[in-house]
Scaffold this motif. Sequence first.
Motif, PDB file in Angstrom:
ATOM      1  N   UNK A 147       0.828  -1.197   0.000  1.00 25.34           N
ATOM      2  CA  UNK A 147       0.000   0.000   0.000  1.00 25.34           C
ATOM      3  C   UNK A 147       0.870   1.259   0.000  1.00 25.34           C
ATOM      4  N   UNK A 148       2.029   1.222   0.660  1.00 24.04           N
ATOM      5  CA  UNK A 148       2.978   2.328   0.548  1.00 24.04           C
ATOM      6  C   UNK A 148       3.396   2.530  -0.903  1.00 24.04           C
ATOM      7  N   UNK A 149       3.614   1.399  -1.628  1.00 20.56           N
ATOM      8  CA  UNK A 149       3.995   1.485  -3.033  1.00 20.56           C
ATOM      9  C   UNK A 149       2.904   2.148  -3.855  1.00 20.56           C
ATOM     10  N   UNK A 150       1.636   1.856  -3.571  1.00 17.28           N
ATOM     11  CA  UNK A 150       0.515   2.473  -4.297  1.00 17.28           C
ATOM     12  C   UNK A 150       0.540   3.982  -4.099  1.00 17.28           C
ATOM     13  N   UNK A 151       0.625   4.446  -2.851  1.00 19.93           N
ATOM     14  CA  UNK A 151       0.628   5.886  -2.599  1.00 19.93           C
ATOM     15  C   UNK A 151       1.878   6.541  -3.184  1.00 19.93           C
ATOM     16  N   UNK A 152       3.020   5.856  -3.093  1.00 23.10           N
ATOM     17  CA  UNK A 152       4.246   6.421  -3.668  1.00 23.10           C
ATOM     18  C   UNK A 152       4.099   6.631  -5.164  1.00 23.10           C
ATOM     19  N   UNK A 153       3.572   5.657  -5.875  1.00 29.23           N
ATOM     20  CA  UNK A 153       3.433   5.775  -7.325  1.00 29.23           C
ATOM     21  C   UNK A 153       2.406   6.828  -7.712  1.00 29.23           C
ATOM     22  N   UNK A 154       1.277   6.886  -6.984  1.00 30.12           N
ATOM     23  CA  UNK A 154       0.243   7.869  -7.317  1.00 30.12           C
ATOM     24  C   UNK A 154       0.726   9.295  -7.042  1.00 30.12           C
ATOM     25  N   UNK A 155       1.376   9.496  -5.903  1.00 30.36           N
ATOM     26  CA  UNK A 155       1.883  10.841  -5.595  1.00 30.36           C
ATOM     27  C   UNK A 155       3.014  11.208  -6.550  1.00 30.36           C
ATOM     28  N   UNK A 156       3.892  10.274  -6.866  1.00 30.21           N
ATOM     29  CA  UNK A 156       4.976  10.533  -7.807  1.00 30.21           C
ATOM     30  C   UNK A 156       4.427  10.915  -9.182  1.00 30.21           C
ATOM     31  N   UNK A 157       3.388  10.227  -9.634  1.00 27.78           N
ATOM     32  CA  UNK A 157       2.768  10.574 -10.911  1.00 27.78           C
ATOM     33  C   UNK A 157       2.187  11.980 -10.868  1.00 27.78           C
ATOM     34  N   UNK A 158       1.559  12.318  -9.751  1.00 27.16           N
ATOM     35  CA  UNK A 158       0.986  13.670  -9.635  1.00 27.16           C
ATOM     36  C   UNK A 158       2.073  14.731  -9.628  1.00 27.16           C
ATOM     37  N   UNK A 159       3.187  14.465  -8.959  1.00 26.12           N
ATOM     38  CA  UNK A 159       4.277  15.440  -8.928  1.00 26.12           C
ATOM     39  C   UNK A 159       4.881  15.662 -10.316  1.00 26.12           C
ATOM     40  N   UNK A 160       4.906  14.599 -11.142  1.00 28.36           N
ATOM     41  CA  UNK A 160       5.499  14.739 -12.472  1.00 28.36           C
ATOM     42  C   UNK A 160       4.659  15.625 -13.387  1.00 28.36           C
ATOM     43  N   UNK A 161       3.342  15.495 -13.309  1.00 29.61           N
ATOM     44  CA  UNK A 161       2.483  16.144 -14.303  1.00 29.61           C
ATOM     45  C   UNK A 161       1.846  17.439 -13.797  1.00 29.61           C
TER      46      UNK A 161
END
Length: 484
Positions: free
Chosen positions: A365-379
């Motif tokens: 679940x940490x991986x899910x939040x990390x990927x979603x937040x990372x995607x938001x930071x990129x775009x």
Amino acid sequence: MRSTSFLSQAWKYLLAFILIASITTIFFFLRDVLDTTLVALLYLIPLGIITAYWGLGPGITSALITFLTFNYFFIQPYYTLTVHRPADVVILMVFLIVAVVISQLVGRAQAGLAAATAREREATQLYELSTAFAGLPDDHAIVQILAKQVYAVAEGEYVELNITGARSFNFRLPESNPPPRSPELIIPIEAARGVLGEIRLWRAAPAISSSERRLFQTFASQGALALERAWLAQAESRTKVLEESDRLKSALLSSVSHELRTPLSTIKAAASSLRGKEVGWDSPARMELVAAIDDEADHLNMLVGNLLDMSRIESGALQPKREWNILAEIVGNVLGRMRHLAQEHTLKIDVPEDLPLIPVDYVQMEQVFTNLVSNSLKYAPANTVIWIRARVEGKSLHVQVSNQGPQVPSEHLERIFDKFYRITAADKVTGTGLGLSICKGIIEAHGGHIWAENLSDGLAFNFIVPLIWDGAKPPQLPMDMEAE
């Protein structure tokens, strides 16, 4: 077998003789009131019945017997085969000709009806077989259906189908040892590529007729076509899998090589500077170089972790180690690690303190939040807000990670969770295109669902995970934890 057939035919002749004798007895007692011509006409009725029910042979034989009895009992002088009047001779000859012709006509009609019925039955059986074969991709299922059809139509003792070649196997019906004698019928299963196998049929009685042999050969041809079609479909599927594998391999190499080059270059440059004498160990630049190495090493670790997670998801080896966890702790831990990456953004959290515990794998679940937040930071543009919201909906927990970045065209909303699928060119935004697909695999492994939607001011990722775990509801937090 031959004795049974002989007895069956003998009974037909005997019944025909009994019927003619019975009719003759009735006509004999009415001889004084019946005209000779009328008797001849009435005799034609049982002749037609005999031919219709028992065949042409008994019909012709009955016609000859009737000719003799008619002459013996109803043509004067009685009880002799002598005929004195020319008119009686004409009556007898006409009677014989008409009787034989009627027997032949009725026999031919019956034979034609039997042939038409047999052809209709064969057509129905072929249609049932072709319908059963339609769309079957499994050669074992095709062979089983073919064997069952032959066994049912033949009403035989035993059926065995042998498929030869690289995919050799056999199927027996019933599942026992075959009779100790040679099979009565062996039919090859032939196709354009050659002999695919053979059908072996055991049936002692009755003897297999030519029409049955022809029908079973047609069955074998239909089975050969179905087997070739199934093998071609399997070959096509394997070809598609290989093509997809090559495509994914090319996408993986292209994406990973592009993503690995930047952190490796940064680490190499920073390490070279530290190793050389250009940067002193006491200078402020040293800390910047060490921080760059640490950040890029984390980046590399995340890339490799994503690749490993994707391989586990595709192989079905991703099994969540579920425990009751606090969502706020998971979110807080993720944002704490990503704080330095989000310096140009504002992170806001709307996670109520009274949320129940959730049955999830903490690390995944940490991986899910990390990927979603990372995607938001990129775009998302700089100086914008990224929200993380959570609320209970029935027996599930609904989480939303939203940003104020550009919206995604509606036709791409579903596909952004596919592997290596990217809307923005790789040279504009970094990433392997695996983050969202990993999120989807993890959420679905937890029995949940994830999707994306456009908001009025940006884009949001939503996912739902169940709060019930093996029928158990979330446990209550201890009082001391709630006080904290």
